[in-house]
Write a protein that holds these residues in place. Structure first.
Motif, PDB file in Angstrom:
ATOM      1  N   HIS A  23       0.817  -1.210   0.000  1.00  0.00           N
ATOM      2  CA  HIS A  23       0.000   0.000   0.000  1.00  0.00           C
ATOM      3  C   HIS A  23       0.854   1.265   0.000  1.00  0.00           C
ATOM      4  O   HIS A  23       0.506   2.239  -0.691  1.00  0.00           O
ATOM      5  CB  HIS A  23      -0.965  -0.019   1.184  1.00  0.00           C
ATOM      6  CG  HIS A  23      -2.082  -1.010   1.030  1.00  0.00           C
ATOM      7  ND1 HIS A  23      -2.954  -0.984  -0.030  1.00  0.00           N
ATOM      8  CD2 HIS A  23      -2.441  -2.086   1.786  1.00  0.00           C
ATOM      9  CE1 HIS A  23      -3.822  -1.973   0.077  1.00  0.00           C
ATOM     10  NE2 HIS A  23      -3.527  -2.668   1.164  1.00  0.00           N
ATOM     11  N   TYR A  24       1.957   1.291   0.754  1.00  0.00           N
ATOM     12  CA  TYR A  24       2.721   2.544   0.719  1.00  0.00           C
ATOM     13  C   TYR A  24       3.560   2.670  -0.545  1.00  0.00           C
ATOM     14  O   TYR A  24       3.838   3.784  -1.004  1.00  0.00           O
ATOM     15  CB  TYR A  24       3.500   2.816   2.011  1.00  0.00           C
ATOM     16  CG  TYR A  24       4.778   2.067   2.282  1.00  0.00           C
ATOM     17  CD1 TYR A  24       5.905   2.189   1.479  1.00  0.00           C
ATOM     18  CD2 TYR A  24       4.893   1.274   3.424  1.00  0.00           C
ATOM     19  CE1 TYR A  24       7.085   1.534   1.773  1.00  0.00           C
ATOM     20  CE2 TYR A  24       6.065   0.620   3.733  1.00  0.00           C
ATOM     21  CZ  TYR A  24       7.157   0.749   2.896  1.00  0.00           C
ATOM     22  OH  TYR A  24       8.327   0.106   3.205  1.00  0.00           O
ATOM     23  N   GLN A  32       3.033   5.882  -4.059  1.00  0.00           N
ATOM     24  CA  GLN A  32       4.096   6.712  -4.617  1.00  0.00           C
ATOM     25  C   GLN A  32       3.916   6.903  -6.119  1.00  0.00           C
ATOM     26  O   GLN A  32       3.335   6.073  -6.809  1.00  0.00           O
ATOM     27  CB  GLN A  32       5.469   6.067  -4.369  1.00  0.00           C
ATOM     28  CG  GLN A  32       5.741   5.697  -2.938  1.00  0.00           C
ATOM     29  CD  GLN A  32       5.639   6.860  -1.989  1.00  0.00           C
ATOM     30  OE1 GLN A  32       6.146   7.947  -2.266  1.00  0.00           O
ATOM     31  NE2 GLN A  32       4.991   6.635  -0.854  1.00  0.00           N
TER      32      GLN A  32
END
Length: 306
Positions: free
Chosen positions: A42-43, A47
């Motif tokens: 998810h992170y 981006q």
């Protein structure tokens, strides 16, 4: 010219090989989603594509303790070579990243590469064994070895360093999930950039959770509270006569990327990123904290030697 990197190892609950490799190489969205590391997926997915890549580096080889996991890492992070033995990387890479946070594994793996002249990054903590620390010192001095928590490169710590008015006497308090050996180093690294970090004494304080007081030569005090098995928390607080500031360190992607950038740059320039004395003192603080807890007394860093 491409700087070739090898990614080594995997620790339970720690997906750094996936994070670090993806930041350098980019990632396969479908394979990363299937990797089992949902938080990382998810992170990364948050981006922009332009955020990936570090100088001219590429993770070209990887190894973990499990062949299936190694293949999963290679597929998710576009790594060309999933090797069956980490020794197979020795003649193929310019640097290796030992992305395991079980410090007992660091020395036997790193030694093989350091003695072949290959630059090594070791995940935190470097070691809590004095003999191993003594072995590592020449490599820290020469820039062939880098070991740090990414917290020193976090947006939150960098902002504090820029904006907070530090006074003659400061009190720093950090509160973390997990224990002293595993995560204490994160907040010690972060606080070490905000003061003249010359530790003299560590004193363990028993209670509902483990707490450690670190006394510095300039009379600043750092307190690290370790909450154990609870929800993730990396809280940093700064107290002085005229200010109180608190923040949580959360920006994994940006601090990992800065840390990896500095490692790749150190391979190219053959210069250390962090003063060797700082890394050595942080390891000595961790060792002193263990002694203080086990022997129920305050421990000076002079007792640790080196």
């Amino acid at each position: 010219m491409v700087t070739k990197l090898g990614m080594i190892g995997l620790s339970p609950g720690n997906g750094h090989p996936f994070s670090f490799s993806a930041i350098v190489n980019g990632y396969n969205k479908e394979k990363m989603e299937q990797s089992g590391w949902d938080v990382i997926y998810h992170y990364l997915n948050a981006q922009d594509v332009a955020d990936f890549g570090i100088l001219d580096a590429k993770v070209t080889h990887c190894w973990t303790q499990n062949e299936e996991l190694t293949k999963r890492l290679a597929d998710a992070c576009k790594i060309d070579h999933a090797v069956k033995k980490f020794e197979d990387m020795i003649s193929e890479v310019d640097g290796v990243i030992i992305a395991r946070d079980d410090y007992a594994s660091h020395y036997p793996i790193a030694k093989l590469f350091l003695e072949k002249g290959i630059t090594v990054f070791i995940d935190k903590p470097l070691t809590l064994n004095l003999e191993e620390l003594l072995y590592f010192i020449p490599f820290l001095k020469s820039g062939k070895l880098m070991s740090t928590s990414s917290f020193r490169f976090s947006n939150e710590v960098l902002m504090a360093k820029k904006n907070i008015h530090f006074e003659q006497l400061n009190f720093f308090r950090g509160t973390i999930v997990n224990d002293w050996e595993k995560y204490g180093v994160h907040l010690i690294e972060g606080f070490s950039t905000l003061t003249s970090f010359e530790p003299t004494l560590v004193n363990y304080q028993p209670g509902l959770f483990d707490s450690y007081l670190i006394y510095l030569k300039n009379q600043d005090v750092v307190q690290i509270n370790c909450l154990g098995d609870t929800k993730p928390l990396f809280l940093m607080e700064i107290f002085n006569k005229n200010q109180y500031t608190r923040f949580e360190v959360k920006g994994n992607f940006s601090m990992f990327k800065r840390m990896l950038w500095h490692f790749v740059h150190s391979i190219k320039t053959k210069t250390p990123v962090i003063e060797d004395r700082v890394t050595i003192d942080i390891m000595k603080v961790l060792i002193a904290g263990n002694i203080s807890k086990s022997e129920k007394r305050q421990v000076t860093l002079d007792e640790i030697g080196l």
